[in-house]
Design a protein around this motif. Structure first.
Motif, short mmCIF file in Angstrom:
data_model
loop_
_atom_site.label_atom_id
_atom_site.label_comp_id
_atom_site.label_asym_id
_atom_site.label_seq_id
_atom_site.Cartn_x
_atom_site.Cartn_y
_atom_site.Cartn_z
N LYS A 20 -0.40 -7.56 0.66
CA LYS A 20 -0.53 -7.53 2.12
C LYS A 20 -1.57 -6.52 2.56
CE LYS A 20 1.58 -8.91 6.06
NZ LYS A 20 0.49 -8.53 6.97
N THR A 41 0.25 -13.25 4.81
CA THR A 41 -0.18 -12.54 3.60
C THR A 41 -1.41 -13.13 2.95
OG1 THR A 41 2.12 -11.90 3.17
CG2 THR A 41 0.59 -11.73 1.33
N VAL A 90 -6.77 -3.16 -1.85
CA VAL A 90 -5.41 -3.71 -1.93
C VAL A 90 -5.17 -4.32 -3.31
CG1 VAL A 90 -3.77 -5.35 -0.93
CG2 VAL A 90 -5.41 -4.14 0.55
N ASN A 102 -0.63 -10.99 10.28
CA ASN A 102 0.82 -10.99 10.13
C ASN A 102 1.31 -11.88 8.99
OD1 ASN A 102 1.18 -9.17 12.19
ND2 ASN A 102 1.68 -10.69 13.74
N ALA A 161 -3.79 -4.28 5.55
CA ALA A 161 -3.52 -3.51 6.76
C ALA A 161 -4.50 -3.93 7.85
CB ALA A 161 -3.66 -2.02 6.45
N ARG A 182 6.36 -10.74 11.14
CA ARG A 182 5.42 -10.33 10.10
C ARG A 182 6.00 -10.65 8.72
NH1 ARG A 182 3.34 -4.27 11.89
NH2 ARG A 182 2.44 -4.87 13.90
N ASP A 183 5.10 -10.97 7.80
CA ASP A 183 5.56 -11.19 6.42
C ASP A 183 6.14 -9.90 5.85
OD1 ASP A 183 4.80 -13.79 6.46
OD2 ASP A 183 3.18 -13.61 5.00
N THR A 184 7.04 -10.07 4.91
CA THR A 184 7.59 -8.93 4.19
C THR A 184 6.47 -8.19 3.47
OG1 THR A 184 9.65 -10.14 3.84
CG2 THR A 184 9.24 -8.22 2.43
N PRO A 185 6.40 -6.87 3.56
CA PRO A 185 5.34 -6.13 2.86
C PRO A 185 5.39 -6.37 1.34
CG PRO A 185 6.43 -4.73 4.46
CD PRO A 185 7.24 -5.99 4.38
N THR A 186 4.24 -6.68 0.78
CA THR A 186 4.10 -6.87 -0.67
C THR A 186 2.79 -6.22 -1.10
OG1 THR A 186 2.82 -8.92 -0.54
CG2 THR A 186 5.23 -9.13 -0.44
#
Length: 415
Positions: free
Chosen positions: A214, A329, A384, A327, A216, A207-211
């Motif tokens: 991103k 962004t 978001v 997964n 849900a 998964r991409d790093t949460p930013t």
């Protein structure tokens, strides 16, 4: 009722409730719209295309495009608009955002066009196409758009799109050419295997790093907002020429573009970093894109998705595609448009802004070239990204920083 063409595997996937993907094409016009002229124009062009005169229906256990009689008045919507609206731009944005709350009626062909005689900051009126993505992919739909427009300078001439110059150079040594071809082929196979493994891992594990960008799970079903910003192609060409990159050639002159949904995905990694030189971002991106060009990832991802559909069904294929998008962004897409100004049934076009909704991303970015301009369209989940205008400002400011860096470099090189 005559039997029609079976819905493609990608089309079935795009109809799944978890995706239910639509294409929105906003066309800003330089004059007020004459609805009757548009009706007559569509009846002579769009209604001659079988996909736009067919509805989806089950026949023999299969979903097919069944030819049907089109009642044009049910596909062309001309709302009455208060001429004293305080914020016309916001009105158009709200109007388009409302589309994400509704679905098209599957008892008729899955398209409609809305004609809004409202003056905005960039146009005198706005035409909005809403088309279900099962009808075709971006290349198909832009081809259709070009087919129903004409050059403003010549009302009888079809628009032209940019073509890419091919390098005709070759090596004089046949021995070297043979070695180069073998090495090129081996790298292509290796890159494709690595890229497909990365795609598979992204579906199930990575998964991409949460930013802050991103989304849900379930983001694809949320209400979306759509904004766009137009920038000068001169600035983009300045950067392109300096960095020796290519402009996308989605549809070359005289090429045969097949209708349908032949979509493949490429996972393009971008690492978060802070560089003193703005051009370093372009260099890094170019390196990654050049690497991706030497891979069959897009073709293989389409082929694999089709195979999954045939073996396990549309629901599984849609679930895997949804997970791949969730997964990651951001979804990017770009289509090359006309190189000169065009008219939409006699109405000069100011800009073209395509976008989509139904994807499992909180942010989707489309780039559409037209004449000497590039329109950047954002589709965002407001839960978001509550201020998409700020994001447009950031993108525009980033382009300015990069072009300023190119100009400074050119001055230094001259000295």
């Amino acid at each position: 009722m005559a039997s029609g063409e079976e819905l493609s595997p990608a089309g079935k996937m795009l109809l799944e409730p978890s995706m239910n993907c639509y294409v929105i094409a906003t066309i800003g016009l330089k004059t007020r719209i004459d609805p009757q002229v548009i009706r007559e124009g569509l009846s002579q062009t769009l209604l001659k295309h079988s996909r736009f005169t067919s509805k989806l229906a089950k026949e023999g256990g299969k979903i097919k495009w069944i030819p049907t009689r089109v009642e044009l008045e049910k596909h062309i919507i001309v709302p009455e608009i208060d001429s004293n609206i305080e914020d016309p731009d916001r009105f158009v944005e709200d109007y388009i955002s409302h589309f994400t709350k509704t679905s098209l009626d599957q008892s008729k062909p899955l398209w409609e066009v809305h004609l809004l005689n409202i003056k905005t900051s960039n146009a005198e009126a706005v035409a909005i196409f809403r088309i279900h993505h099962s009808l075709g992919d971006g290349a198909s739909l832009i081809s259709l758009l070009l087919a129903v427009t004409r050059k403003t300078s010549d009302p009888h001439a079809l628009p032209t799109v940019p073509t890419q110059n091919r390098d005709s150079s070759h090596h004089s040594s046949s021995q070297f050419s043979c070695f180069f071809a073998i090495w090129w082929g081996l790298l292509l196979i290796w890159h494709t295997l690595v890229d497909m493994l990365l795609s598979l891992l992204t579906i199930f594990f990575i998964r991409d790093t949460p930013t802050p960008l991103k989304g849900a799970p379930g983001v694809g079903l949320n209400i979306k907002r759509f904004v766009n910003r137009t920038v000068s192609m001169d600035d983009i060409k300045l950067v392109k020429n300096q960095m020796q990159t290519d402009l996308a050639d989605m549809m070359a002159e005289k090429s045969k573009v097949k209708w349908g949904n032949r979509m493949g995905y490429i996972i393009l990694p971008f690492h978060i970093a802070l560089y003193e030189d703005p051009l370093e971002y372009i260099r890094k991106a170019k390196d990654r894109i050049d690497r991706k060009k030497h891979s069959l990832e897009a073709i293989c991802s389409y082929t694999c998705s089709k195979a999954v559909h045939n073996l396990l069904g549309a629901k599984v294929a849609a679930a895997m595609t949804e997970r791949l998008l969730l997964n990651t962004t951001i979804a990017f897409s770009n289509v090359a448009g006309p190189v000169e100004e065009i008219s939409f049934y006699g109405h000069p076009v100011a800009y073209i802004a395509p976008t989509v909704y139904g994807l499992s991303n909180a942010l989707t970015i489309h780039f559409q070239s037209y004449a000497n301009k590039m329109t950047i369209s954002l589709a965002v989940d407001p839960l978001v990204i509550p201020d998409p205008y700020l994001l447009c400002d950031d993108l525009e400011q980033s382009l300015k920083l990069i072009t300023d860096a190119v100009q400074r470099k050119n001055i230094v090189d001259l000295v």
